[in-house]
Design an enzyme around this catalytic site. Sequence first.
Site, PDB file in Angstrom:
ATOM      1  N   ASP A 127      64.450  46.281  -0.203  1.00 27.64           N
ATOM      2  CA  ASP A 127      64.762  47.702  -0.448  1.00 27.64           C
ATOM      3  C   ASP A 127      65.587  47.917  -1.716  1.00 27.64           C
ATOM      4  OD1 ASP A 127      63.588  47.857   2.019  1.00 27.64           O
ATOM      5  OD2 ASP A 127      65.435  48.285   3.115  1.00 27.64           O
ATOM      6  N   MET A 141      57.748  50.273   1.910  1.00 24.46           N
ATOM      7  CA  MET A 141      59.020  50.215   2.646  1.00 24.46           C
ATOM      8  C   MET A 141      60.172  50.704   1.759  1.00 24.46           C
ATOM      9  SD  MET A 141      58.801  46.709   4.831  1.00 24.46           S
ATOM     10  CE  MET A 141      57.783  46.583   6.302  1.00 24.46           C
ATOM     11  N   ARG A 200      56.532  41.858   2.212  1.00 27.19           N
ATOM     12  CA  ARG A 200      57.624  40.903   2.387  1.00 27.19           C
ATOM     13  C   ARG A 200      57.153  39.457   2.344  1.00 27.19           C
ATOM     14  NH1 ARG A 200      60.995  43.775   7.019  1.00 27.19           N
ATOM     15  NH2 ARG A 200      60.433  41.940   8.202  1.00 27.19           N
TER      16      ARG A 200
HETATM   17  O1  F6P Z   1      65.185  46.430   5.289  1.00 28.34           O
HETATM   18  C1  F6P Z   1      64.030  45.779   4.935  1.00 28.34           C
HETATM   19  C2  F6P Z   1      62.858  46.409   5.604  1.00 28.34           C
HETATM   20  O2  F6P Z   1      61.728  45.704   5.148  1.00 28.34           O
HETATM   21  C3  F6P Z   1      62.717  47.920   5.405  1.00 28.34           C
HETATM   22  O3  F6P Z   1      62.147  48.245   4.175  1.00 28.34           O
HETATM   23  C4  F6P Z   1      61.879  48.307   6.593  1.00 28.34           C
HETATM   24  O4  F6P Z   1      62.096  49.644   6.998  1.00 28.34           O
HETATM   25  C5  F6P Z   1      62.373  47.386   7.651  1.00 28.34           C
HETATM   26  O5  F6P Z   1      62.893  46.251   6.996  1.00 28.34           O
HETATM   27  C6  F6P Z   1      61.313  46.945   8.628  1.00 28.34           C
HETATM   28  O6  F6P Z   1      61.966  46.290   9.659  1.00 28.34           O
HETATM   29  P1  F6P Z   1      61.300  45.290  10.705  1.00 28.34           P
HETATM   30  O7  F6P Z   1      61.238  43.946  10.075  1.00 28.34           O
HETATM   31  O8  F6P Z   1      62.296  45.290  11.831  1.00 28.34           O
HETATM   32  O9  F6P Z   1      59.985  45.855  11.059  1.00 28.34           O
END
Ligand code: F6P
Length: 345
Positions: A130, A172, A276
Amino acid sequence: MSGVKKAALLTGGGDSSAINDFIRSLVIMLQREDIGILGIRNSYKGLIENRIMALDTGTVDTLCGSGGTIVGTSRTNPYKIEGAVEKILKTIESNHIDVLVCAGGNDTLTVASKLKEEGVNTIGIPQTIDNDILGTDYSIGFHSAVKNIVECTRMMISSNIAHDKEMLVEVMGRESGFLAVRSAVILGAGGALIPEFPVDVDALCEQIKRKRRAGRKHGLFMVSEGIKLEGGQLLADEVDVFGNVKLGGIVYGLADIIDRKIGVKPRVNVLGYTQRGGEADQYDSYLSNIFALGVTENINNGIFGHMVGVVNEKPSNIPLADAIAQIKVVDRDTYEFANSMGDIW
Ligand code: F6P
């Protein structure tokens, strides 16, 4: 010299590519200083449960550029679990950990700041795609996520052109729009819709109509998962253990609204976890080495309770309490620049 003999490292919250580069560099640098380093499994969960792994040059040697995190991660808030903080303090004592390096986003750094108040020598590292952490130009993972967004989106653009389709791509970022503005500029998108500035749907529809009248029947808009509509909200109500609203999927509603208003139904793509994963971006990998250098310097100089940032490609320090005081957001100039490069018809 700070007298540190053993450090431990954890990664918390959402994973991101280039964490492993950071871990690799830190292990190598600390070994060179004759300081031992342990990996804590799955963030604060591993500290509560005393789940620890050994890290040495052999373990980390081949990690360059790899995705994920070799020590694992989780979203665990020890301050929400009865008795967890006491267990953490016991794990730290029984494993003779002199300093705890916590790499993660706001939630992970907030716990690191609280643990400092409990007497633990913590050092924070901003690690989140982020890029919403104060006190650093970039956080680990941001550039890799931008790379993924750009690569994935480019794979779809030719189809949009072939079919005369508009497309909304959701990225995200929670309450910060860095991923959307950066990728919008790189991709030559029609615009970036971000949480910092409420979305004016009528203006967006006008832009689409104007563009289509000018003969450009395909389009692309980068949409942050946390956008708000002017005069209303589009948010889910599920929350995680840190109280964060679970985001994702907002663009489906936005596409329906646009369709109702102007009879053009944009295609929708939610990039999700592709952002990610995978191989780290080269610059991200490079910066991870600078973060590791900063941690090593802080350990040697006995500087704890701070987050190591990277400013102008050099390690810097900010007290953890200041780094988490508020989130970093996109400023108006950056937002307007990104959109001026798209609204050209
Ligand atoms: O904070 C990093 C992030 O990738 C955000 O951009 C996103 O809203 C969140 O994590 C998603 O979370 P999770 O891994 O719990 O689905």
